[in-house]
Motif scaffolding. Structure first.
Motif, PDB file in Angstrom:
ATOM      1  N   PHE A  22       0.844  -1.200   0.000  1.00  0.00           N
ATOM      2  CA  PHE A  22       0.000   0.000   0.000  1.00  0.00           C
ATOM      3  C   PHE A  22       0.880   1.252   0.000  1.00  0.00           C
ATOM      4  CE2 PHE A  22      -2.438  -3.305   2.227  1.00  0.00           C
ATOM      5  CZ  PHE A  22      -3.579  -3.342   1.424  1.00  0.00           C
ATOM      6  N   ASP A  23       0.445   2.295  -0.689  1.00  0.00           N
ATOM      7  CA  ASP A  23       1.218   3.538  -0.794  1.00  0.00           C
ATOM      8  C   ASP A  23       0.878   4.453   0.382  1.00  0.00           C
ATOM      9  OD1 ASP A  23       2.672   5.747  -1.495  1.00  0.00           O
ATOM     10  OD2 ASP A  23       1.921   5.862  -3.561  1.00  0.00           O
ATOM     11  N   LEU A  24       1.442   4.125   1.531  1.00  0.00           N
ATOM     12  CA  LEU A  24       1.157   4.929   2.729  1.00  0.00           C
ATOM     13  C   LEU A  24       1.689   6.343   2.588  1.00  0.00           C
ATOM     14  CD1 LEU A  24       1.834   2.409   5.653  1.00  0.00           C
ATOM     15  CD2 LEU A  24      -0.330   2.969   4.525  1.00  0.00           C
ATOM     16  N   LYS A  25       2.785   6.520   1.872  1.00  0.00           N
ATOM     17  CA  LYS A  25       3.335   7.864   1.684  1.00  0.00           C
ATOM     18  C   LYS A  25       2.326   8.755   0.979  1.00  0.00           C
ATOM     19  CE  LYS A  25       7.216  10.405  -0.340  1.00  0.00           C
ATOM     20  NZ  LYS A  25       8.506  10.286  -1.083  1.00  0.00           N
ATOM     21  N   ALA A  26       1.707   8.243  -0.074  1.00  0.00           N
ATOM     22  CA  ALA A  26       0.722   9.045  -0.804  1.00  0.00           C
ATOM     23  C   ALA A  26      -0.514   9.309   0.047  1.00  0.00           C
ATOM     24  CB  ALA A  26       0.332   8.336  -2.092  1.00  0.00           C
ATOM     25  N   LEU A  27      -0.913   8.329   0.844  1.00  0.00           N
ATOM     26  CA  LEU A  27      -2.084   8.529   1.701  1.00  0.00           C
ATOM     27  C   LEU A  27      -1.806   9.581   2.771  1.00  0.00           C
ATOM     28  CD1 LEU A  27      -3.212   4.820   2.156  1.00  0.00           C
ATOM     29  CD2 LEU A  27      -4.487   6.624   0.970  1.00  0.00           C
ATOM     30  N   GLY A  28      -0.643   9.520   3.422  1.00  0.00           N
ATOM     31  CA  GLY A  28      -0.263  10.500   4.426  1.00  0.00           C
ATOM     32  C   GLY A  28      -0.814  10.211   5.806  1.00  0.00           C
ATOM     33  N   LYS A  29      -0.256  10.904   6.779  1.00  0.00           N
ATOM     34  CA  LYS A  29      -0.581  10.648   8.181  1.00  0.00           C
ATOM     35  C   LYS A  29      -1.981  11.104   8.566  1.00  0.00           C
ATOM     36  CE  LYS A  29       1.521  14.962   9.882  1.00  0.00           C
ATOM     37  NZ  LYS A  29       0.251  15.577  10.323  1.00  0.00           N
ATOM     38  N   ASP A  30      -2.607  11.939   7.743  1.00  0.00           N
ATOM     39  CA  ASP A  30      -3.944  12.451   8.074  1.00  0.00           C
ATOM     40  C   ASP A  30      -5.043  11.677   7.368  1.00  0.00           C
ATOM     41  OD1 ASP A  30      -2.902  14.535   9.717  1.00  0.00           O
ATOM     42  OD2 ASP A  30      -2.391  15.658   7.910  1.00  0.00           O
ATOM     43  N   SER A  31      -4.698  10.551   6.769  1.00  0.00           N
ATOM     44  CA  SER A  31      -5.674   9.762   6.024  1.00  0.00           C
ATOM     45  C   SER A  31      -6.294   8.680   6.902  1.00  0.00           C
ATOM     46  CB  SER A  31      -4.988   9.097   4.828  1.00  0.00           C
ATOM     47  OG  SER A  31      -5.798   8.074   4.292  1.00  0.00           O
ATOM     48  N   PRO A  32      -7.630   8.658   7.031  1.00  0.00           N
ATOM     49  CA  PRO A  32      -8.267   7.550   7.752  1.00  0.00           C
ATOM     50  C   PRO A  32      -7.987   6.201   7.102  1.00  0.00           C
ATOM     51  CG  PRO A  32      -9.794   9.375   7.466  1.00  0.00           C
ATOM     52  CD  PRO A  32      -8.595   9.687   6.632  1.00  0.00           C
ATOM     53  N   VAL A  33      -7.839   6.185   5.755  1.00  0.00           N
ATOM     54  CA  VAL A  33      -7.557   4.924   5.080  1.00  0.00           C
ATOM     55  C   VAL A  33      -6.208   4.364   5.531  1.00  0.00           C
ATOM     56  CG1 VAL A  33      -7.133   3.835   2.841  1.00  0.00           C
ATOM     57  CG2 VAL A  33      -8.988   5.504   3.086  1.00  0.00           C
ATOM     58  N   ALA A  34      -5.207   5.231   5.675  1.00  0.00           N
ATOM     59  CA  ALA A  34      -3.887   4.773   6.122  1.00  0.00           C
ATOM     60  C   ALA A  34      -3.983   4.119   7.489  1.00  0.00           C
ATOM     61  CB  ALA A  34      -2.913   5.939   6.154  1.00  0.00           C
ATOM     62  N   TRP A  35      -4.675   4.735   8.412  1.00  0.00           N
ATOM     63  CA  TRP A  35      -4.785   4.182   9.768  1.00  0.00           C
ATOM     64  C   TRP A  35      -5.646   2.920   9.770  1.00  0.00           C
ATOM     65  CZ3 TRP A  35      -1.573   5.665  13.451  1.00  0.00           C
ATOM     66  CH2 TRP A  35      -0.941   6.912  13.311  1.00  0.00           C
ATOM     67  N   HIS A  36      -6.648   2.872   8.906  1.00  0.00           N
ATOM     68  CA  HIS A  36      -7.450   1.650   8.753  1.00  0.00           C
ATOM     69  C   HIS A  36      -6.581   0.494   8.272  1.00  0.00           C
ATOM     70  CE1 HIS A  36     -10.222  -1.215   6.942  1.00  0.00           C
ATOM     71  NE2 HIS A  36      -9.733  -0.933   5.751  1.00  0.00           N
ATOM     72  N   LEU A  37      -5.724   0.748   7.285  1.00  0.00           N
ATOM     73  CA  LEU A  37      -4.838  -0.303   6.785  1.00  0.00           C
ATOM     74  C   LEU A  37      -3.887  -0.784   7.881  1.00  0.00           C
ATOM     75  CD1 LEU A  37      -3.944   1.225   3.299  1.00  0.00           C
ATOM     76  CD2 LEU A  37      -5.455  -0.727   3.732  1.00  0.00           C
ATOM     77  N   ILE A  38      -3.349   0.159   8.634  1.00  0.00           N
ATOM     78  CA  ILE A  38      -2.482  -0.211   9.753  1.00  0.00           C
ATOM     79  C   ILE A  38      -3.252  -1.067  10.755  1.00  0.00           C
ATOM     80  CG2 ILE A  38      -1.224   0.700  11.745  1.00  0.00           C
ATOM     81  CD1 ILE A  38      -0.494   3.135   9.952  1.00  0.00           C
ATOM     82  N   GLY A  39      -4.490  -0.680  11.044  1.00  0.00           N
ATOM     83  CA  GLY A  39      -5.311  -1.430  11.991  1.00  0.00           C
ATOM     84  C   GLY A  39      -5.608  -2.846  11.535  1.00  0.00           C
ATOM     85  N   GLU A  40      -5.872  -3.031  10.247  1.00  0.00           N
ATOM     86  CA  GLU A  40      -6.124  -4.370   9.726  1.00  0.00           C
ATOM     87  C   GLU A  40      -4.876  -5.252   9.830  1.00  0.00           C
ATOM     88  OE1 GLU A  40      -9.404  -5.516   7.721  1.00  0.00           O
ATOM     89  OE2 GLU A  40      -9.597  -4.414   9.601  1.00  0.00           O
ATOM     90  N   ALA A  41      -3.728  -4.713   9.395  1.00  0.00           N
ATOM     91  CA  ALA A  41      -2.480  -5.480   9.473  1.00  0.00           C
ATOM     92  C   ALA A  41      -2.115  -5.785  10.920  1.00  0.00           C
ATOM     93  CB  ALA A  41      -1.359  -4.700   8.792  1.00  0.00           C
ATOM     94  N   MET A  42      -2.365  -4.841  11.817  1.00  0.00           N
ATOM     95  CA  MET A  42      -2.087  -5.041  13.240  1.00  0.00           C
ATOM     96  C   MET A  42      -2.846  -6.250  13.778  1.00  0.00           C
ATOM     97  SD  MET A  42      -3.174  -2.452  16.375  1.00  0.00           S
ATOM     98  CE  MET A  42      -4.869  -2.305  15.776  1.00  0.00           C
ATOM     99  N   ARG A  43      -4.141  -6.327  13.527  1.00  0.00           N
ATOM    100  CA  ARG A  43      -4.940  -7.392  14.111  1.00  0.00           C
ATOM    101  C   ARG A  43      -4.591  -8.761  13.519  1.00  0.00           C
ATOM    102  NH1 ARG A  43     -10.299  -3.651  13.828  1.00  0.00           N
ATOM    103  NH2 ARG A  43      -9.129  -3.005  11.990  1.00  0.00           N
ATOM    104  N   LEU A  44      -4.243  -8.801  12.258  1.00  0.00           N
ATOM    105  CA  LEU A  44      -3.806 -10.057  11.661  1.00  0.00           C
ATOM    106  C   LEU A  44      -2.468 -10.510  12.256  1.00  0.00           C
ATOM    107  CD1 LEU A  44      -4.743  -9.394   7.933  1.00  0.00           C
ATOM    108  CD2 LEU A  44      -5.680 -11.214   9.383  1.00  0.00           C
ATOM    109  N   ALA A  45      -1.541  -9.566  12.421  1.00  0.00           N
ATOM    110  CA  ALA A  45      -0.227  -9.918  12.954  1.00  0.00           C
ATOM    111  C   ALA A  45      -0.323 -10.367  14.414  1.00  0.00           C
ATOM    112  CB  ALA A  45       0.729  -8.733  12.828  1.00  0.00           C
ATOM    113  N   TYR A  46      -1.141  -9.692  15.214  1.00  0.00           N
ATOM    114  CA  TYR A  46      -1.288 -10.091  16.611  1.00  0.00           C
ATOM    115  C   TYR A  46      -1.944 -11.465  16.730  1.00  0.00           C
ATOM    116  CZ  TYR A  46       0.248  -5.905  19.148  1.00  0.00           C
ATOM    117  OH  TYR A  46       1.005  -4.894  19.716  1.00  0.00           O
TER     118      TYR A  46
END
Length: 578
Positions: A310-334
């Motif tokens: 995923f292009d997190l750089k293009a999404l940026g730190k203020d993007s809800p989509v970026a944090w959603h993607l992080i949240g999905e990967a987090m729960r799978l990894a845990y």
């Protein structure tokens, strides 16, 4: 564990006090000859003193660890254990030292079960002798000093001895900055007041006129000063084989709560273990950390591996989509973390399989930018055996510190006694850990022992994640870590994404909102930009709620002007250079 979440002390251990989100900038400093950062200012000053005296990064880190025994006793110290990752500037080698506590011979799989086979309530399991593991920090220190020390062993003890003998003032518990996780010592002493009716040795040090010491009052600990002098003069054997070992054994056997046995052989047989670093690639960077019994580096690398498409750089730190993607990967990894990881000296954890690029690519396919998976189950990585998944507990009374010296050597260390004040038992003026409660309280699932069950000599699974990052040119560019129990992994993760994907300086990466989860729901840091994104996250299918997510990040970052150190404004921490 959900059972623990409803107990009073669990709430205290998680730092769920009335904290607020980041309001002040991170403490940071840039210097050419050396930098330290720690979550307690007197301990940071101890590390700075050692650097100024010609000490190495490892020397400074060990002096910080000793000083934290005095000034942050609720979080770490010589009665606990830790993990160290070190970069050698001369050889380029990166090595870790595992100083995690071990279970004594008296501890078996049913250690924390009652007569009916049910897990003991939290307040019955933690205080007293049952929960104490063989401490590892002094052995870790000895290993680090032998390999990378420049100053005499005894020199590293001088700042801590001075603090214990001369005393120090308790920091204000209402000072600016949203203190969390351990908060201040004065705040934690208030919380421990009711528990310590059964722990007179703790009261003798930290109470005055029948009440806990308050902010602005002075703590002196002559017993701890004497202990430190003994170890400084006689070396680590004084701790593991001499009079201090006898004090540890007596404290555990004589506890008013859960008395048990730790033998002379348990202590004398302890070894800190040098281990190869676990390293992985992310967008041209090489990220290195601890392997098992730590889950920190593995879980972070799994999350990053799933996010890389995923292009997190293009999404940026203020993007809800970026944090959603992080949240999905987090729960799978845990989910994978909880299912597969444990002390690899005892269990066959499929570490290589969990980090296999093809496996992570398959896991990543479960993540959609416009919707949630909803249910997060462990996968089957290459090399995995039968599944016996149940979430593991995690340390809560923890701290992190980093140091870089004039030669470019780097030390990044996380240290813990597990819960606030560990077991509440005191030996030689220091608190003994309650690290055995980092094992799974329920040792069996589906008729099989889970990977993180209690065994004599075994080290409990940890979330601690001391990390060193190498740039595309192969040079170290960052060192970091945090306190926070199971959330440590995510504090490190946000800092890695913040610096690598979003190009943020260390202080701004620390200031990014904290994120975690409870079941399928996202927990976003209260009063942060993430809380404002809750409606947008809901449109992506997320159930997101605001909560207090404490952290104590400390970071070193290479800049054109030298190394910059930064400490989390959610803590009393500071960065100091020379």
């Amino acid at each position: 564990m959900l059972r623990r979440a409803v107990t009073v002390l669990s709430a205290l251990a998680l730092g769920l006090s009335s904290v607020v989100a980041v309001a002040a900038p991170a403490s940071q400093v840039t210097a050419a000859r050396g930098v330290v950062a720690a979550a307690e200012p007197r301990a940071a000053a101890a590390g700075q003193e050692i650097l100024r005296a010609g000490g190495s990064a490892a020397d400074a880190a060990m002096a910080i660890m000793l000083a934290l025994t005095v000034t942050e006793p609720m979080s770490s110290g010589i009665g606990g254990g830790g993990f160290l990752i070190h970069h050698d500037a001369k050889t380029g080698a990166v090595l870790t030292i595992d100083g995690r506590e071990t279970a004594p011979a008296s501890a078996g799989p049913d250690r924390f079960l009652d007569a009916d086979g049910r897990p003991l309530p939290y307040m019955r399991a933690v205080p007293g002798g049952y929960s104490v593991g063989v401490p590892g920090n002094i052995a870790l220190m000895a290993e680090a000093h032998e390999r990378w020390g420049r100053l005499p062993w005894a020199k590293l003890f001088e700042p801590a001895i001075r603090l214990a003998e001369q005393g120090y003032t308790l920091l204000p518990d209402n000072a600016p900055g949203p203190y969390a996780v351990q908060g201040t010592l004065a705040f934690r002493l208030k919380q421990a007041e009711a528990l310590w009716t059964d722990f007179p040795e703790a009261r003798a040090i930290y109470w005055k006129d029948g009440r806990p010491l308050a902010s602005g009052e002075t703590v002196r600990n002559p017993a701890l000063a004497a202990t430190l002098r003994t170890i400084a003069a006689k070396g680590p054997d004084a701790f593991y084989k001499g009079e201090i070992a006898q004090e540890i054994r007596a404290a555990i056997a004589g506890s008013k709560r859960n008395p048990t046995v730790m033998t002379a052989a348990d202590l004398a047989g302890y070894r800190a273990k040098p281990r190869p670093a676990i390293c992985g690639a992310y967008r041209g960077y090489r990220i290195c950390g601890m392997g098992p019994p730590s889950s920190g580096a593995i879980t972070d690398l799994m999350i990053l591996g799933m996010l890389e498409r995923f292009d997190l750089k293009a999404l940026g730190k203020d993007s809800p989509v970026a944090w959603h993607l992080i949240g999905e990967a987090m729960r799978l990894a845990y989910a994978d973390r909880d299912a597969w990881l444990g002390d690899t000296d005892f269990v066959a954890a499929p570490v290589a399989g969990l980090l296999d690029p093809a496996y992570l690519a398959e896991r990543s396919k479960l993540i959609a930018p416009d919707g949630t998976l909803g249910e997060y189950r462990p996968g089957t990585p290459p090399g995995a055996g039968p599944l016996a998944a149940t979430p593991a507990p995690a340390e809560q009374g923890t701290t992190h510190f980093v140091a870089v010296d004039a030669w470019g050597n780097i030390a990044s260390m996380t240290s813990t006694v597990e819960g606030p004040f560990g077991s509440s038992l005191v030996a030689g003026g220091f608190f003994l850990n309650n690290e055995l409660t980092d094992f799974n309280e329920q040792p069996r699932e589906n008729g099989r022992l889970v990977p993180n069950h209690v065994q004599p000599g075994k080290r409990p699974l940890s979330s601690m994640a001391p990390t060193i990052v190498y740039g595309p040119d192969g040079r170290p560019v960052m060192a970091l870590g945090s306190a926070g129990g199971r959330t440590i992994i995510m504090h490190s993760l946000k800092a890695l994404v913040g610096t690598i994907d979003w190009g943020l300086p260390a202080a701004d990466a620390i200031a990014l909102p904290n994120l975690f989860f409870r079941g399928p729901a996202l927990i976003v840091e209260r009063n942060s930009p993430l809380e404002a994104m809750i409606p947008a996250l809901a449109r992506l299918g997320e159930t997101a709620v605001a909560g207090d997510i404490p952290s104590k990040l400390t970071i070193l970052q290479r800049t054109p002007d030298g190394w910059t150190g930064a400490a989390d404004p959610r803590s009393p921490g500071v960065a100091l250079g020379w």
